[in-house]
Design a protein around this motif. Structure first.
Motif, short mmCIF file in Angstrom:
data_model
loop_
_atom_site.label_atom_id
_atom_site.label_comp_id
_atom_site.label_asym_id
_atom_site.label_seq_id
_atom_site.Cartn_x
_atom_site.Cartn_y
_atom_site.Cartn_z
N HIS A 910 -9.38 -0.90 1.38
CA HIS A 910 -8.44 0.01 2.05
C HIS A 910 -7.10 -0.02 1.33
O HIS A 910 -6.62 -1.09 0.93
N LEU A 911 -6.52 1.13 1.19
CA LEU A 911 -5.21 1.22 0.54
C LEU A 911 -4.34 2.22 1.30
O LEU A 911 -4.67 3.41 1.35
N ARG A 912 -3.30 1.71 1.92
CA ARG A 912 -2.36 2.59 2.64
C ARG A 912 -1.08 2.69 1.84
O ARG A 912 -0.38 1.70 1.62
N GLU A 913 -0.77 3.90 1.39
CA GLU A 913 0.38 4.12 0.53
C GLU A 913 1.43 4.95 1.28
O GLU A 913 1.11 6.00 1.83
N PRO A 914 2.65 4.48 1.31
CA PRO A 914 3.69 5.24 2.03
C PRO A 914 4.05 6.53 1.31
O PRO A 914 4.10 6.58 0.07
N VAL A 915 4.26 7.57 2.09
CA VAL A 915 4.81 8.81 1.57
C VAL A 915 6.32 8.71 1.74
O VAL A 915 6.85 8.89 2.84
#
Length: 930
Positions: A910-915
């Motif tokens: 899982h990879l959560r990248e901030p916008v």
């Protein structure tokens, strides 16, 4: 010309003179002899120690001197009384020698002529003038005494008018051309002014011909010296300019402030509107730094007022509602700053004149035209250029003002955005452009005025294909609006009446573009258009009268008719809609006719000196063809109680209604949405206003707003979900509440600085229907619950400061902090949960809305520096204004992705990248004001 003997010479003339002292028997209580002179005259003589009385005479007069001499302290002239040269007397010089008796109070009790000219007119003038002289009382041995002293008036015959020269002129402030009132004019080194300027800055004086040194002094300006040569019998008219000690000073301006009768109103003036860092010089953007205001995102200036949707707050310009106030959401407002005199911000319980809104109200008040001379302002900065011109026609009482601007935003911002994000479009280029205009013609009509005011705005934001190959696509969003308002004011029935007529046009549309191969080559053509268009005509009337210091009444009425339709051309369709799919959903086919009408009255009553009661009532009718009508009655009440001159308690409440809203104002949708009914909410506010010190204001407010019925859509829901659900779906109406507390400590404009600190604790909730999801992301049930509002920011802090340093340098900064909004999917991403499927592969599953996360807090610092120059008739300002000089990134949401197996040892994680984007708006500009 008349002169007198200098005071010091006159006082020395006491030597060998006479002293008058009360009869000594009076001090012992002995009766006087009938008819006897009630004063004793004795000789005084001068010694090295001063004017004295012998010890023997002092004892005889009953003075205690310890056996020594008594010292006489002579009187000192404290008030002059010049003698006028008699009219009709020509060519006669002379002097009049007088003897004055100055009593124990310093007044002239007796006047005797002892010598000089025998010309009766000169003697009479001298005697009359001498009676107006005032002295400090003479004292002998510490006790007031009456004395006699000589006084001389010398008369010099004025020269014939034909022999004199006249000097007339105007004194103005350098740079602003402002007439300086009360400026003092000195001639040839004189210590007293020979003339002062009037209300127009004019002065006039007569003097001998020849060369003269002129010095001009005025408060707040450096004194200036001028050399003039005057010719006998002629008049010389001059213009003198004085250098201001401070260019564009932050001075306290005495205004005719409207009395506070509302619960919550903040009024901003002058530099408070135009020199706040981070606002790019725009007055309306300052509202974002007020208490009770949250934001959609940093730089977007549509306020979230006390937990309401941005579209629930109304923007007005002298009673005319403005639809799209800001260019490209981030840019300046569509009204030139020079047209704005002040801004009123009502965070809660606005007066009854503001209708059809559920949140706050912002009103810009147009400045009165200046009627003295030509004024203009031109400026250019990195994003746009504009100007303002105002000219009065004194002969007809007409004033004409014109303003406008055009942007070249895309030349800087879009390449900068691409550079910061490391992206480059190979086949298309972004565009972001806007323009606006304003024009005013105002005419005096007896005791009234007639004003024609027109304004318009256009914004174009999108992606344009590069014509290097056919069938390349582009898309854009285009908005246009125009307003033409005719307004007249005139006294009526002891008050003032206003009538207004307004015509408006609003367009909001999507434009499709495509590259096409033509004989002349590959060109870019418009492929389609989907536009919401609305034409409106409205009328309003208002009357206000103050019957007494205890009672004031205002009343008004307005009606507005709107014709709304969609414009569909080419292959343009609504976002998310297929060409073979047309729905009866009013948001997809919003052609409609609607009429809004209402009336209101506001009564201000002061039953006792510390109490002010403002009671209002508003009634509105919302009619949508065919046959949908909603009626609304809105009582409003505000009470203020002054505990002292510095402390006032306040409370207020009101009922408010508004058609359904869609995030920001979108033409047509607020009309066609009437079939879903009205929104309804209460506003309640209690607080206090305190002025602890001179120049300081403290305000505290606590509010609670029950929202009985809300119909709040976002653009995605309007374009897709409402159509998919269909009209047979659930009622979109919800309910909720908002509450919070606000604190503002403010130092208004004055003492070379202004600033404020505001803190807001804001809570906004909605009772909503929402879905629950299983581990695979499937909807398992629908339930209801209380959720945070999509734009709720719990804590908001703002600090603004602007300080004038020295003569012409201004520094300012703004510090802003807010806690993050819910990650609800409205203008953000939707919170996802990290899960694994049956095969053990990572997946993202949508999280239930009541378990949604929050975006991180955001902090930024804005900065402004300006340098000013006062030229002869022009003021130049060079300024640098930077929004987010701290380069902080604000997170708007998250990308829920997966890692590259080649970078994680063959595993997919899982990879959560901030916008996140460091939105920075630099504004380097130059402004000239004439």
């Amino acid at each position: 010309m008349v002169s007198r003997v200098p005071t010091c010479v006159l006082l020395l003339a006491l030597t060998g003179g006479l002293l008058l002292f009360p009869w000594p028997g009076a001090a012992q209580g002995l009766p006087p002899t009938t008819g006897e002179q009630r004063a004793v005259e004795v000789d005084v003589h001068a010694t090295d120690a001063g004017t004295t009385l012998s010890a023997e005479d002092a004892r005889r007069l009953g003075l205690s001197t310890d056996g020594g001499e008594a010292t006489l302290v002579p009187p000192v002239l404290t008030q002059e009384s010049p003698a006028e040269y008699p009219e009709g007397l020509e060519g006669v010089d002379g002097e009049v020698v007088l003897e004055l008796r100055v009593d124990e109070q310093g007044g002239v009790a007796e006047v005797y002529v002892t010598g000089g000219t025998s010309e009766k007119a000169l003697v009479a003038s001298a005697v009359a003038a001498a009676k107006g002289l005032r002295f400090s009382p003479a004292t002998l041995g510490g006790q007031p005494v009456s004395v006699r002293l000589p006084f001389v008036y010398r008369f010099e015959a004025p020269l014939p008018e034909s022999f004199m020269s006249h000097l007339t002129g105007t004194v103005r402030a350098k740079g602003t051309r402002r007439p300086l009132v009360g400026a003092a004019v000195f001639l040839d080194g004189s210590t007293t002014p020979v003339a002062t300027t009037d209300s127009d800055g004019r002065f006039s004086l007569k003097t001998l011909p020849g060369g003269h040194r002129i010095e001009v002094r005025a408060p707040g300006h450096a004194p200036e010296r001028f050399e003039e040569v005057l010719i006998q019998g002629e008049t010389l008219d001059v213009l003198y300019r004085l250098e201001p000690l401070v260019v564009n000073p932050y001075e306290t301006v005495v205004r005719d402030e409207r009395e506070r009768t509302e619960v919550s109103r903040i009024t901003l003036h002058e530099q408070e509107l135009r020199e706040v860092p981070g606002t790019v010089g725009d007055p309306f953007r300052v509202v974002m730094l007020m208490p009770g205001v949250g934001s959609l995102a940093s730089g977007i200036s549509y306020p979230v007022v006390r937990g309401s949707q941005p579209a629930a707050t109304g923007f007005f310009l002298d009673g005319v509602r403005i639809p799209m106030l800001y260019h490209l959401l981030l840019g300046p407002a569509v009204v030139h700053p020079d047209f704005i005199d002040s801004i009123d911000f009502y965070a809660g319980v606005p007066p009854a004149q503001y209708g059809r809104l559920l949140g706050g109200a912002v009103e810009g008040r147009i400045s009165r035209p200046r009627e003295d001379r030509l004024h203009y302002t031109v400026y250019a900065d990195l994003l746009n250029s504009g100007g303002f011109v105002e000219y009065p026609f004194a002969s007809t009482g007409t004033s004409v003002s014109v303003a406008g601007r055009v942007s070249y935003t895309g030349l800087l911002l879009l390449p900068l955005s691409e550079a910061l994000n490391g992206t480059q479009q190979d086949y298309s280029r972004g565009r972001a452009n806007f323009w606006d205009y304003q024009a005013r013609v105002e005419q005096k009509l007896g005791q009234g005025r007639l004003r024609l005011f027109a304004l318009g705005s256009s914004d174009d934001l999108g992606v344009t294909p590069i014509p290097d190959a056919p069938e390349r696509d582009g898309v854009g969003v285009h908005t246009v609006f125009h307003r033409v308002d005719l307004r007249g004011t005139h006294p009526l029935a002891g008050g003032e009446a206003e009538l207004g007529l307004t015509w408006g046009l609003d367009d909001f549309g999507f434009i499709g573009e495509r590259t096409v191969k033509r004989p002349q080559g590959i060109v870019v053509e418009r492929a389609g258009e989907y536009t919401l268009r609305q034409v409106s005509v409205s009328a309003r009337a208002r009357w206000q009268r103050r019957f007494s210091e205890f009672l004031e009444l205002s009343a008004g009425a307005d009606v507005e008719h709107r014709r709304a339709a969609i414009v569909l051309k080419g292959t343009g369709i609504a976002p998310g809609q297929r060409e073979d799919e047309l729905s009866d959903d009013p948001f997809q086919s919003p052609s409609s006719l609607a009429t809004f009408s209402g009336g209101w009255t506001q009564l201000v009553w002061r039953p006792a000196s510390p109490w002010t009661v403002s009671a209002g009532m508003r009634a509105d009718s919302y009619h949508l063809v065919p046959g949908i009508t909603h009626l609304a009655l809105e009582p409003r009440l505000a009470v203020r109680h002054a505990l002292s001159e510095s402390l006032t308690l306040k409370a207020g409440a009101g009922l408010f209604h508004q058609p359904p809203t869609v995030l920001l104002h979108v033409p047509v949708l607020d009309t066609s949405g009437l079939r879903y009914g009205l929104q309804e909410g209460l506003q309640m506010d209690v607080g206090a206003e305190w002025k602890p010190f001179n120049g300081w204001e403290v305000g505290v407010d606590v509010f609670y707003n029950p929202l009985r019925r809300t119909v709040e859509f976002d653009l995605t829901e309007v374009a897709l979900e409402r159509r998919r659900i269909g009209l047979s779906g659930p009622d979109p109406a919800e309910s909720g509440y908002a509450y919070g507390a606000e604190l503002m400590v403010r130092h208004p404009l004055g003492d070379n600085w202004f600033g404020w600190v505001s803190y807001s604790f804001l809570q906004s909730k909605r009772h909503q229907r929402f879905a629950r999801f299983d581990a695979d992301g499937n909807v398992v049930e629908w339930t209801r619950g209380t959720l945070p509002f999509a734009f709720e920011q719990e804590h908001v802090f703002n600090a603004a400061l602007s300080y004038k340093i020295g003569k012409d340098l201004t520094l300012g900064t703004v510090v802003h902090f807010n806690t993050g909004r819910p990650e609800s999917g409205e203008v953000t991403s939707k919170t996802m949960s990290a899960r694994f499927d049956v095969a053990g592969n990572p997946i993202w599953v949508r999280q239930d809305v009541d378990r949604a996360g929050r975006l991180p807090p955001f902090f930024r610092v804005d900065f402004r520096v300006a340098k000013s120059w006062a030229l002869e008739d022009l003021t130049l300002d060079l300024y640098l204004d930077i929004l987010n000089v701290s380069f902080q990134r604000e997170t708007y949401g998250y990308f829920y992705n997966f890692s590259d197996p080649n970078e994680t040892g063959g595993r997919r994680e899982h990879l959560r990248e901030p916008v996140a984007l460091p939105l920075i708006i630099p504004m380097l500009g130059l402004k000239a004001t004439y």
